[in-house]
Design a protein around this motif. Structure first.
Motif, PDB file in Angstrom:
ATOM      1  N   ASN A 167      -2.942 -50.741  41.776  1.00 20.87           N
ATOM      2  CA  ASN A 167      -2.688 -49.910  40.600  1.00 20.87           C
ATOM      3  C   ASN A 167      -2.781 -48.424  40.945  1.00 20.87           C
ATOM      4  O   ASN A 167      -2.091 -47.590  40.333  1.00 20.87           O
ATOM      5  N   LYS A 172       1.638 -52.292  35.438  1.00 17.26           N
ATOM      6  CA  LYS A 172       0.276 -52.383  35.947  1.00 17.26           C
ATOM      7  C   LYS A 172       0.014 -53.821  36.395  1.00 17.26           C
ATOM      8  O   LYS A 172       0.495 -54.773  35.785  1.00 17.26           O
ATOM      9  N   LYS A 227      -6.709 -55.384  42.819  1.00 18.08           N
ATOM     10  CA  LYS A 227      -6.086 -54.868  41.592  1.00 18.08           C
ATOM     11  C   LYS A 227      -6.232 -53.353  41.512  1.00 18.08           C
ATOM     12  O   LYS A 227      -5.264 -52.628  41.217  1.00 18.08           O
TER      13      LYS A 227
END
Length: 378
Positions: free
Chosen positions: A228, A168, A224
């Motif tokens: 992800n 991640k 982000k």
């Protein structure tokens, strides 16, 4: 009773009172006279008590002496700049600093001399309208040489960034540095010198270059979340009974976080993967070993038959599928396809021609359904 005696006793206290009043009045007049004489005799060419010019007590000092004192202040001037750990100093002599105080301070002649007594108890703060001059090139050079500007301990700020941890992406917070915004800092130093300020405290005035992107920046957070989501994708290629799985372990290194935090895929890395896939599964133009009806094998080379992946299109399609963040099955985008990936790519429905024997065999679903003599010509 003696009337004359009585009148004399009354007049004597009255006369004494008049004398007291006259005496006090004369003292007051004398004091006022002395006060006025002092005002004009002493303060005709000196500042009255309580006069403070640019922080200097100028009471009882002549205008010429004040100018001399202020010029001495300029000559001995220094500007101290600190960040609480490191301190730099700019000296008057280093920048050829000079001051022009002529006609810049309140004239002695214009002051209200009669207020000199009040000045014994109350200060009058004045600011000169002086003009200072300095060598701009030398000041710029001095600023550039300051430890706070170019010293070995000066550090750059670092933007927040995304880092892959445990499959991640996580946000690594920004780092604040000690590098000054030189343009804004220089303006502040020039202002301080012009105003003969004694210090600049960088713990209270902030001229440091800030990170463009922080952990709280919308662009960082959105990047982000986006990457992800991509990491959740699993793309499974079908090549007959064979499969090729493209998951985060395969494509995580293809992801690039742009300087503006717009993530994208490294086209060269995706292209390299598709190229290897093509080399592994393309059969276009390959040499094939084909079993014949007569029981022996023949080798057929070249030709324009077989599977051929459209690499350019497949790079775009693969990236698009990964960006969905979904689990998908797909077959590549082909320029052309063969009949089967299992066994011979010609499949089990084909025509076999024996040019030497001028004979034709037709196979359908692996079974010969026709054979016949032919004349192929030359």
């Amino acid at each position: 009773m003696d009337t004359n005696l009585s009148n004399g006793l009354v007049k004597e206290p009255v006369n004494r009172g008049k004398k007291v009043v006259i005496g006090v009045s004369l003292v007051i007049v004398a004091l006022i006279t002395v006060y006025i004489v002092i005002a004009y005799a002493v303060f005709s060419d000196r500042y009255i008590p309580g006069t403070v010019i640019d922080g200097i007590n100028c009471g009882f000092i002549s205008e010429k002496e004040v100018i001399s004192t202020l010029e001495q202040v300029v000559e001995n001037y220094s500007l101290e700049i600190t960040d609480g750990k490191t301190t730099d100093t700019i000296l008057s002599a280093e920048i050829d600093l000079k001051g022009d105080f002529e006609n810049s301070i309140g004239s002695v002649e214009k002051q209200n001399k009669l207020l000199w007594g009040l000045g014994l108890f109350k200060k009058t703060e004045l600011v000169s309208e002086s003009t200072v001059s300095f060598n701009s090139d030398k000041l710029t050079q001095k600023i550039n040489e300051l430890k706070l500007v170019s010293g070995e301990n000066v550090t750059d700020c670092v933007n927040a960034r995304l880092e892959l941890k445990d499959d991640k992406f996580e946000i690594i917070p920004e780092t604040y540095g000690t590098r000054l915004n030189r343009e804004e800092f220089s303006k502040r130093v020039i202002s301080a010198v012009n105003g003969l300020e004694k210090s600049i405290d960088l713990t209270k005035e902030d001229f440091y270059i800030k990170p463009e992107f922080t952990a709280d920046s919308e662009a960082v957070i959105n990047a982000k979340d986006t990457v992800n989501k991509w990491l959740e994708a699993v793309i499974t290629y079908k090549f007959g009974s064979n499969t090729e799985v493209v998951d985060a372990d395969v494509f995580k290194d293809w992801i690039v976080i742009g300087t503006d935090f717009n993530p994208f895929f490294d086209g060269e890395k995706v292209g390299a993967f598709v190229r290897e896939l093509s080399r592994k599964y393309d059969t276009f133009g390959e040499t094939r070993t084909i079993p014949t009806t007569y029981g022996f094998n023949v080798t057929v080379a070249g030709g324009n038959y077989g599977y051929r992946i459209n690499r350019k299109a497949e790079v775009s399609n693969l990236v698009a599928d990964i960006k969905t963040g979904k689990k998908l099955e797909r077959t590549p985008d082909y320029y052309q396809e063969g009949a089967s990936y299992d066994g011979l790519d010609i499949g089990n429905t084909y025509v076999e021609i024996d040019l030497t024997g001028q004979h034709l065999f037709l196979y359908k679903n692996g079974n010969m359904v026709l054979q016949t003599e032919i004349v192929s010509g030359h």
